[in-house]
Scaffold this motif. Structure first.
Motif, PDB file in Angstrom:
ATOM      1  N   LEU A  11       0.852  -1.188   0.000  1.00 54.57           N
ATOM      2  CA  LEU A  11       0.000   0.000   0.000  1.00 54.57           C
ATOM      3  C   LEU A  11       0.890   1.240   0.000  1.00 54.57           C
ATOM      4  O   LEU A  11       1.701   1.436   0.908  1.00 54.57           O
ATOM      5  N   ASP A  13       1.447   5.429  -0.326  1.00 53.69           N
ATOM      6  CA  ASP A  13       0.903   6.770  -0.146  1.00 53.69           C
ATOM      7  C   ASP A  13       1.535   7.691  -1.187  1.00 53.69           C
ATOM      8  O   ASP A  13       2.679   8.133  -1.028  1.00 53.69           O
ATOM      9  N   ARG A  39      -1.458  -1.463  -4.416  1.00 54.47           N
ATOM     10  CA  ARG A  39      -2.339  -0.309  -4.544  1.00 54.47           C
ATOM     11  C   ARG A  39      -1.602   0.979  -4.159  1.00 54.47           C
ATOM     12  O   ARG A  39      -0.785   0.982  -3.238  1.00 54.47           O
ATOM     13  N   TYR A  41      -2.412   5.219  -3.451  1.00 53.57           N
ATOM     14  CA  TYR A  41      -3.516   6.111  -3.111  1.00 53.57           C
ATOM     15  C   TYR A  41      -3.140   7.574  -3.334  1.00 53.57           C
ATOM     16  O   TYR A  41      -2.070   8.027  -2.912  1.00 53.57           O
ATOM     17  N   VAL A  64      -5.768   4.079  -6.617  1.00 55.65           N
ATOM     18  CA  VAL A  64      -7.034   4.264  -5.915  1.00 55.65           C
ATOM     19  C   VAL A  64      -7.295   5.762  -5.798  1.00 55.65           C
ATOM     20  O   VAL A  64      -6.495   6.498  -5.214  1.00 55.65           O
ATOM     21  N   GLN A  65      -8.391   6.207  -6.401  1.00 57.40           N
ATOM     22  CA  GLN A  65      -8.729   7.628  -6.400  1.00 57.40           C
ATOM     23  C   GLN A  65      -9.255   8.057  -5.027  1.00 57.40           C
ATOM     24  O   GLN A  65     -10.119   7.412  -4.453  1.00 57.40           O
ATOM     25  N   GLN A  66      -8.652   9.136  -4.505  1.00 62.00           N
ATOM     26  CA  GLN A  66      -9.122   9.684  -3.244  1.00 62.00           C
ATOM     27  C   GLN A  66      -9.113  11.205  -3.321  1.00 62.00           C
ATOM     28  O   GLN A  66      -8.051  11.817  -3.353  1.00 62.00           O
ATOM     29  N   THR A  76      -6.200  10.622   1.881  1.00 65.33           N
ATOM     30  CA  THR A  76      -5.457   9.454   1.400  1.00 65.33           C
ATOM     31  C   THR A  76      -5.135   8.512   2.550  1.00 65.33           C
ATOM     32  O   THR A  76      -5.248   7.287   2.425  1.00 65.33           O
ATOM     33  N   ALA A  79      -8.174   6.401   3.520  1.00 65.65           N
ATOM     34  CA  ALA A  79      -8.482   5.373   2.520  1.00 65.65           C
ATOM     35  C   ALA A  79      -7.530   4.188   2.649  1.00 65.65           C
ATOM     36  O   ALA A  79      -7.950   3.020   2.568  1.00 65.65           O
ATOM     37  N   MET A  80      -6.252   4.458   2.863  1.00 65.68           N
ATOM     38  CA  MET A  80      -5.263   3.396   3.026  1.00 65.68           C
ATOM     39  C   MET A  80      -5.544   2.568   4.273  1.00 65.68           C
ATOM     40  O   MET A  80      -5.459   1.339   4.252  1.00 65.68           O
ATOM     41  N   ASP A  83      -8.659   0.306   3.750  1.00 66.37           N
ATOM     42  CA  ASP A  83      -8.316  -0.822   2.865  1.00 66.37           C
ATOM     43  C   ASP A  83      -7.437  -1.841   3.591  1.00 66.37           C
ATOM     44  O   ASP A  83      -7.603  -3.057   3.419  1.00 66.37           O
TER      45      ASP A  83
END
Length: 282
Positions: A11, A13, A39, A41, A64-66, A76, A79-80, A83
């Motif tokens: 993941l 950032d 992914r 973000y 991943v759109q944020q 962001t 969202a991370m 997930d």
């Protein structure tokens, strides 16, 4: 479970990581296992997001759109975190690779680690210490990048080596300010581990020593100190004695040098020649 069998969720950032690090991130996590989730973000509607397109396609990373709903708030991160918890409860992974230089992920790393996950953090040397300490292992992306670039370059002369070493010494204070574990702390830990060893000859297996250092200091990596192998890193320490034991499959053992092992300092003697003093080493 073998390293190559471990499954990781990577993941990233995008707000805190440069696109130039993507290759190094994926190469490094391959040393720990297979990245099953990849992914990244961020707000991909921003004008500068276009530079990421080719890089993400080449590495099969899902963007991943944020949107930034409120000025000054980092959506962001949220969202991370959401997930990550969803992936945790899916029971499909053995570990997480959290890529960011942001301390906001400290609690997430701690929570995932409490659940038995192996946590590999990655970020620049500016990453705050709490986030580094919350991970099982932490890798400095700027160090990974520079190490890779140096590996690809041709062999340098001793003169070049000495100049690069001097530049590294100039960076030491700056690196300490950013949280990297100081080399003197590592040396003190090595001495303590050897002294506490239960072996008859007061020595410790090199592989075990490396593992214990990594567990004690999550950001320990010999590449942080200009080396690519643990053996070369240890051989530079004048107080250590490195020996191989062929009876145990060519294993390498590390111990502290005794007084007999330390070479005496050569002092010059004065040789008089035609009224002039000349110095000669003993």
């Amino acid at each position: 479970m073998l390293a190559e069998d471990k499954k990781f969720a990577v993941l990233i950032d995008a707000d805190n990581v440069s696109a130039r690090y993507i290759k190094y991130i994926m190469d490094e996590i391959s040393n720990y296992g297979v990245a099953t989730y990849k992914r990244i973000y961020g707000d991909w509607t921003k004008p500068n997001a276009g530079s990421w397109k080719e890089i993400l396609l080449e590495n099969s990373i899902t963007p991943v759109q944020q949107y930034g709903y409120t000025v000054g708030k980092n959506a962001t991160d949220s969202a991370m975190i959401i997930d990550a918890m969803d992936i945790l409860y899916s029971n499909h992974v053995d570990g997480f690779c959290i890529v960011s230089s942001d301390s906001d992920f400290t609690k997430l790393a701690s929570r995932l680690r409490e659940s038995g996950m192996l946590i590999v953090g990655m970020g620049e040397k500016k990453t705050p210490k709490p986030f580094i300490a919350a991970c099982n292992q932490f890798k400095y992306l700027d160090v990974l990048a520079s190490t890779s670039e140096n590996t690809q370059s041709i062999k340098t002369s001793k003169k070049t080596d000495s100049s690069s070493n001097s530049s590294k010494s100039k960076k030491t204070d700056d690196e300490e300010e950013k949280g990297m574990t100081d080399i003197n702390v590592i040396k003190a830990a090595i001495i303590k581990m050897i002294n506490e060893s239960d072996s008859e000859n007061q020595s410790i297996n090199m592989a075990e020593l490396g593992n214990r250092l990594a567990k004690r200091y999550p950001d320990f990596d010999v590449r942080n100190y200009g080396d690519t192998k643990l053996s070369r890193f240890l051989k530079k320490m004048e107080f250590l004695k490195i020996e191989s034991d062929k009876s145990e499959g060519n294993s390498i053992w590390v111990s502290l040098k005794s007084d007999e092992d330390i070479e005496p300092i050569k002092t010059p003697t004065i040789v008089s020649k035609k009224g002039k003093n000349h110095y000669k080493k003993k």
